[in-house]
Design an enzyme around this catalytic site. Sequence first.
Site, PDB file in Angstrom:
ATOM      1  CD  GLU A  54       0.599  20.307 -30.129  1.00  0.00           C
ATOM      2  OE1 GLU A  54      -0.495  20.884 -30.003  1.00  0.00           O
ATOM      3  OE2 GLU A  54       0.720  19.058 -30.072  1.00  0.00           O
TER       4      GLU A  54
ATOM      5  CB  SER B 223       1.063   8.569 -27.067  1.00  0.00           C
ATOM      6  OG  SER B 223       1.562   9.329 -28.171  1.00  0.00           O
TER       7      SER B 223
ATOM      8  N   GLY C 235       1.640  12.931 -29.563  1.00  0.00           N
ATOM      9  CA  GLY C 235       1.135  12.691 -30.917  1.00  0.00           C
ATOM     10  C   GLY C 235       1.975  11.708 -31.710  1.00  0.00           C
TER      11      GLY C 235
ATOM     12  CG  ASN D  47      -4.726  19.927 -25.805  1.00  0.00           C
ATOM     13  OD1 ASN D  47      -5.451  20.751 -26.361  1.00  0.00           O
ATOM     14  ND2 ASN D  47      -3.396  19.985 -25.838  1.00  0.00           N
TER      15      ASN D  47
ATOM     16  CE  LYS E 197      -2.533  18.079 -28.757  1.00  0.00           C
ATOM     17  NZ  LYS E 197      -1.289  17.401 -29.127  1.00  0.00           N
TER      18      LYS E 197
ATOM     19  CG  HIS F 146       0.518  21.830 -25.528  1.00  0.00           C
ATOM     20  ND1 HIS F 146       1.103  21.486 -26.723  1.00  0.00           N
ATOM     21  CD2 HIS F 146      -0.092  20.719 -25.061  1.00  0.00           C
ATOM     22  CE1 HIS F 146       0.852  20.206 -26.963  1.00  0.00           C
ATOM     23  NE2 HIS F 146       0.131  19.720 -25.977  1.00  0.00           N
TER      24      HIS F 146
ATOM     25  CD  GLU G 202       1.045  17.389 -22.487  1.00  0.00           C
ATOM     26  OE1 GLU G 202       0.074  16.639 -22.587  1.00  0.00           O
ATOM     27  OE2 GLU G 202       1.217  18.384 -23.205  1.00  0.00           O
TER      28      GLU G 202
END
Length: 251
Positions: free
Chosen positions: A97, A213, A173, A9, A11, A95, A167
């Site tokens: 985010e 991660s 992250g 991904n 991003k 996701h 996730e």
Amino acid sequence: MSRKMIAGNWKMNTLPSEGKELAEGIISKVNSPSCKVVFGVPYVQLPQIATLTAQHEGFYVAAQNTHHEEKGAYTGEIAPAMLAALGVNYVILGHSERRDYFGEDDVLIATKVRKVLDHGMQPIYCCGEKLPVREAGEHEQLVGQQIETALFSLSNDDFSKVVIAYEPVWAIGTGVTATPEQAQSMHAFIRAKIAAQYGREIAEATTILYGGSMKPANAADLIAQPDVDGGLVGGASLKVDSFSEIIAKAN
Ligand code: PGA
């Protein structure tokens, strides 16, 4: 058919020239992977990367989002038919985010899942809890609810095309990874939930990725878990060496 997949991904990273170099570097380093390898790239790089992956067996391209309407007055948005026309294979949906920064919830995500399937692509559906939810011991309940709302109105046939990415938001992250035991426990829970809804055969065939991660140093232990079928990788997917090493662990 193997459930194994490693998806990157990217991003909102990489210029087109950098993306091209990254994807070409990984393809030449890995060459004929035994798991599916997916590049989740920014919209503007889809044509270029789709053309590249179409020439290399085992490599696929994903968009990171789509709008949920067919077409119309939605300035700045991208429709599912546009992605399909470019040869996009997968679309990452839900996701954390997008949930956090763009207010997406599972009711909306369910409409996107529907559209992606209608246009012959496969959703990579992301779910996962934030830290306070895990600390309260309510992570299974929350993830179960996310999956029910977003996916469980699908037919057996449609559900069979869905890839799930667990996730935990606290691991994305942050450099903190779920332990292999934490990942396995949630993945087994998700697979059991799928089995209860769609039956054992579909549950056993569903690809369930771990994300948060993942890097070369922890990928092997995570992927060795019986219900962890690979990873959705952010930071470590942006370097040829680290992403290729993760793919090698899955192989
Ligand atoms: P990370 O991102 O690997 O950088 O934690 C994973 C993701 O957001 O999909």
